[in-house]
Design an enzyme around this catalytic site. Structure first.
Site, short mmCIF file in Angstrom:
data_model
loop_
_atom_site.label_atom_id
_atom_site.label_comp_id
_atom_site.label_asym_id
_atom_site.label_seq_id
_atom_site.Cartn_x
_atom_site.Cartn_y
_atom_site.Cartn_z
N ASP A 267 3.85 -3.11 1.40
CA ASP A 267 2.13 -2.98 1.83
C ASP A 267 1.86 -3.41 3.34
O ASP A 267 2.91 -4.26 3.86
CB ASP A 267 1.12 -3.42 1.02
CG ASP A 267 1.54 -4.77 0.66
OD1 ASP A 267 2.32 -5.58 1.25
OD2 ASP A 267 1.00 -5.22 -0.58
N HIS B 262 -2.84 -7.43 -9.41
CA HIS B 262 -2.48 -6.27 -8.67
C HIS B 262 -0.93 -6.44 -8.09
O HIS B 262 -0.45 -7.29 -7.98
CB HIS B 262 -3.40 -6.01 -7.18
CG HIS B 262 -3.22 -7.05 -6.16
ND1 HIS B 262 -4.23 -7.63 -5.44
CD2 HIS B 262 -2.25 -7.76 -5.68
CE1 HIS B 262 -3.90 -8.46 -4.45
NE2 HIS B 262 -2.43 -8.52 -4.79
N GLU C 124 -4.88 -2.27 -6.72
CA GLU C 124 -6.03 -2.93 -7.27
C GLU C 124 -6.36 -2.45 -8.67
O GLU C 124 -6.06 -1.41 -8.91
CB GLU C 124 -7.31 -3.06 -6.17
CG GLU C 124 -6.88 -3.55 -5.10
CD GLU C 124 -6.91 -4.99 -4.99
OE1 GLU C 124 -6.58 -5.95 -5.86
OE2 GLU C 124 -7.39 -5.95 -4.04
N ASN D 203 -5.53 -10.81 -9.81
CA ASN D 203 -6.17 -9.78 -10.81
C ASN D 203 -5.13 -8.95 -11.31
O ASN D 203 -5.44 -7.75 -11.80
CB ASN D 203 -7.35 -9.13 -9.77
CG ASN D 203 -6.73 -8.46 -8.56
OD1 ASN D 203 -5.43 -8.39 -8.21
ND2 ASN D 203 -7.55 -7.98 -7.85
C1 GLP Z 1 -1.01 -9.99 -1.64
C2 GLP Z 1 0.14 -8.89 -1.59
C3 GLP Z 1 1.01 -8.67 -2.55
C4 GLP Z 1 1.34 -10.06 -3.08
C5 GLP Z 1 0.08 -11.03 -3.64
C6 GLP Z 1 0.42 -12.51 -4.20
O1 GLP Z 1 -2.25 -9.89 -1.50
N1 GLP Z 1 -0.39 -7.62 -1.06
O2 GLP Z 1 2.02 -8.06 -2.31
O3 GLP Z 1 2.07 -9.74 -4.50
O4 GLP Z 1 -1.03 -10.69 -2.89
O5 GLP Z 1 0.22 -13.16 -3.17
P1 GLP Z 1 0.56 -14.57 -3.13
O6 GLP Z 1 1.96 -14.79 -3.38
O7 GLP Z 1 0.21 -15.28 -1.69
O8 GLP Z 1 -0.15 -15.25 -4.14
#
Ligand code: GLP
Length: 236
Positions: A67, A138, A143, A136
């Site tokens: 992403d 995702h 989402e 959440n």
């Molecule tokens: C972000 C990314 C995801 C990631 C998630 C967790 O928003 N788009 O690909 O897996 O949130 O992030 P973190 O590892 O900082 O908790």
């Protein structure tokens, strides 16, 4: 689902990096799907060390990131392109022409997404997809929703994600409210998936993903339907 619990984060990094390294050693021209966020940082550090110690060669791999924020140029320090360059790509011998990240700076988001799907298909699909998970549930930026989104698409970020990720931006105003993300179908097509997470605030999402109903309200739950998923979770 193969579930590995680790005692500390270092073990998580080590185990995930070992799985990625094993994939690249077994198939040097692997197509690897990379993830961003704070969780994979230690994994990338571990991979860089392996590269510097001559244990790993990235020269033949092709990469696709999950992403990218919409409206951020790749040169923006909070763009995922910038993150990947800093944490991994800039420190190993990956071929720059084989790096793919959704183009968040392109005006026509629909065209950017379609092109991304075409590029993944042309590369023969993803062999190994690394995933994180949002609080959440995702994955990528898919989402919680009424349905599972299919292909790469433009996403409106939820309030929970905006809150969770605003720590990386100087102010809330500076943070994009949209992103381009591989869809659930794009992710599920990967031949092998490894999802990593740590911390108490991910416990509920992990529990729901593994033991709850398969529902687009918790997008990661769809992984129950994938034949080759490994989850590495460190509760602390
Ligand atoms: C972000 C990314 C995801 C990631 C998630 C967790 O928003 N788009 O690909 O897996 O949130 O992030 P973190 O590892 O900082 O908790």
């Amino acid at each position: 689902m193969n579930i590995i619990k680790t005692d500390n984060r270092q073990q998580l990094y080590e185990q995930a990096a070992t799985l990625i390294a094993a994939q690249i050693i077994a198939k040097p021209d692997s197509v690897i799907g990379f993830a961003t966020g704070s969780t994979p940082e230690g994994i990338y550090q571990n991979l860089v060390e392996r590269y510097k110690n001559n244990f790993l060669d990235f020269s033949a791999i092709t990469s696709f990131n999950l992403d990218e924020y919409y409206g951020l140029a790749g040169s923006h320090p909070q763009s995922y392109r910038y993150y990947m360059q800093e944490k991994l790509f800039g420190q190993v011998n990956i071929n720059a022409e084989k790096i793919h990240i959704p183009d968040g700076s392109r005006k026509d988001a629909g065209a950017a997404c379609q092109d991304y799907e075409k590029q993944m298909a042309q590369a023969g699909g993803i062999d190994f997809q690394l995933l994180g998970i949002g609080r959440n549930g995702h994955i990528g930026f898919n989402e919680p929703a009424e349905f599972f989104p299919g292909d790469t698409h433009l996403v409106d970020l939820t309030e929970d994600t905006l809150q969770a990720n605003q720590r990386f931006f100087a102010s809330r105003e500076e943070m994009p409210t949209q992103a381009l993300s591989m869809g659930i179908k794009s992710i599920m097509k990967a031949r092998k998936i490894v999802l990593v997470a740590f911390g108490e605030d991910k416990r509920e999402a992990i529990e729901g993903m593994v033991n709850g109903p398969i529902t687009p309200q918790l997008p990661a739950s769809v992984l129950q339907l994938h034949p080759d998923v490994t989850i590495i979770y460190c509760p602390v």
